[in-house]
Design a protein around this motif. Structure first.
Motif, PDB file in Angstrom:
ATOM      1  N   GLY A  19     -24.930 113.791 -54.888  1.00  0.00           N
ATOM      2  CA  GLY A  19     -24.421 113.840 -55.945  1.00  0.00           C
ATOM      3  C   GLY A  19     -25.668 112.746 -57.072  1.00  0.00           C
ATOM      4  N   ALA A  20     -26.647 112.825 -57.651  1.00  0.00           N
ATOM      5  CA  ALA A  20     -27.281 111.887 -58.175  1.00  0.00           C
ATOM      6  C   ALA A  20     -27.144 111.408 -59.934  1.00  0.00           C
ATOM      7  N   ALA A  21     -27.429 110.650 -60.290  1.00  0.00           N
ATOM      8  CA  ALA A  21     -27.364 110.325 -61.744  1.00  0.00           C
ATOM      9  C   ALA A  21     -28.116 109.689 -61.897  1.00  0.00           C
ATOM     10  N   LEU A  31     -27.775 108.892 -68.472  1.00  0.00           N
ATOM     11  CA  LEU A  31     -29.138 109.912 -69.069  1.00  0.00           C
ATOM     12  C   LEU A  31     -29.086 111.449 -68.756  1.00  0.00           C
ATOM     13  N   GLY A  32     -28.780 111.125 -66.654  1.00  0.00           N
ATOM     14  CA  GLY A  32     -28.250 112.624 -66.398  1.00  0.00           C
ATOM     15  C   GLY A  32     -27.649 112.777 -65.248  1.00  0.00           C
ATOM     16  N   VAL A  33     -27.140 113.476 -65.303  1.00  0.00           N
ATOM     17  CA  VAL A  33     -26.380 113.994 -63.407  1.00  0.00           C
ATOM     18  C   VAL A  33     -26.708 115.509 -62.733  1.00  0.00           C
ATOM     19  N   LEU A  34     -27.104 115.486 -61.551  1.00  0.00           N
ATOM     20  CA  LEU A  34     -26.721 117.135 -60.702  1.00  0.00           C
ATOM     21  C   LEU A  34     -25.685 116.263 -59.667  1.00  0.00           C
ATOM     22  N   GLU A  43     -19.920 110.940 -63.930  1.00  0.00           N
ATOM     23  CA  GLU A  43     -19.475 109.579 -64.985  1.00  0.00           C
ATOM     24  C   GLU A  43     -18.732 108.513 -64.244  1.00  0.00           C
ATOM     25  N   ILE A  44     -17.454 108.312 -63.190  1.00  0.00           N
ATOM     26  CA  ILE A  44     -16.804 107.380 -63.361  1.00  0.00           C
ATOM     27  C   ILE A  44     -18.001 106.332 -62.324  1.00  0.00           C
ATOM     28  N   ALA A  45     -19.082 107.011 -61.577  1.00  0.00           N
ATOM     29  CA  ALA A  45     -19.724 106.624 -60.369  1.00  0.00           C
ATOM     30  C   ALA A  45     -20.492 105.503 -61.071  1.00  0.00           C
ATOM     31  N   ALA A  46     -21.241 105.954 -62.443  1.00  0.00           N
ATOM     32  CA  ALA A  46     -22.314 105.533 -63.214  1.00  0.00           C
ATOM     33  C   ALA A  46     -21.733 104.540 -63.469  1.00  0.00           C
ATOM     34  N   ALA A  47     -20.147 104.356 -64.384  1.00  0.00           N
ATOM     35  CA  ALA A  47     -19.613 102.926 -64.829  1.00  0.00           C
ATOM     36  C   ALA A  47     -19.452 102.538 -63.661  1.00  0.00           C
ATOM     37  N   GLY A  48     -19.020 102.665 -62.777  1.00  0.00           N
ATOM     38  CA  GLY A  48     -18.935 101.408 -61.439  1.00  0.00           C
ATOM     39  C   GLY A  48     -19.811 101.241 -61.091  1.00  0.00           C
TER      40      GLY A  48
END
Length: 123
Positions: A19-21, A31-34, A43-48
Motif C-alpha cells: 500500500g502507498a499514500a 491526500l491519496g491512497v492506493l 487511513e490508520i497507517a497515515a494517522a499513525g
C-alpha cells in the motif's frame, strides 16, 4: 512532473508493495491512497505515521539540529514501512508512505524510488 495519482502508481510498482499514500502530516489525513489489505488500513497507517513524523520533527527541533528528515524506516517481522517527508516549496507538510512485503521488497531500491518520486511530484 508527476501528479499524485502517478506518484501512487509508481510507489505501488515497487516489488512487494502492499500500500502507498501521500499524507498531510499537519492533519494526519491522506491526500491519496492506493492498495492496502485486510491487515493494512491505509487511513490508520497515515494517522499513525503522522505521529512518528511529528515526534521526530519535535526532537530535531529540541536538539537544535539544523537537519531535515530524509526518510524513516520501520521494520516489522513481515513488512518494511518507509516514510519520506517532502521538502519542496509546494509540498512541505506532506510525506510519501509505502509498505512493502519484506520477503519481496528491496529496501535500497525503494528508498531510491521514493527520492525520485519526491523530485518529480507536483502537488
Amino acid at each position: 512532473m508527476a501528479d499524485l495519482e502517478v506518484a501512487l502508481k509508481d510507489l505501488m510498482m515497487l516489488d512487494g508493495a502492499i500500500g502507498a499514500a501521500v499524507v498531510d502530516y499537519n492533519s494526519g489525513m491522506p491526500l491519496g491512497v492506493l492498495g492496502g489489505s485486510k491487515s493494512l488500513d491505509l487511513e490508520i497507517a497515515a494517522a499513525g505515521n503522522t505521529e512518528v513524523v511529528r515526534a521526530k520533527l519535535r526532537t530535531i527541533e529540541q536538539l537544535g539540529l539544523n537537519e531535515e528528515i530524509e526518510d524513516v524506516l520501520i521494520t516489522l517481522n513481515s513488512q518494511y514501512h518507509l516514510v519520506r517527508p517532502l521538502h519542496g516549496r509546494r509540498s512541505r507538510g506532506l510525506f510519501l508512505y509505502v509498505a512493502l512485503d519484506r520477503t519481496r521488497g528491496n529496501l535500497a531500491l525503494a528508498r531510491h524510488r521514493l527520492r525520485d518520486i519526491e523530485e518529480n511530484l507536483e502537488i
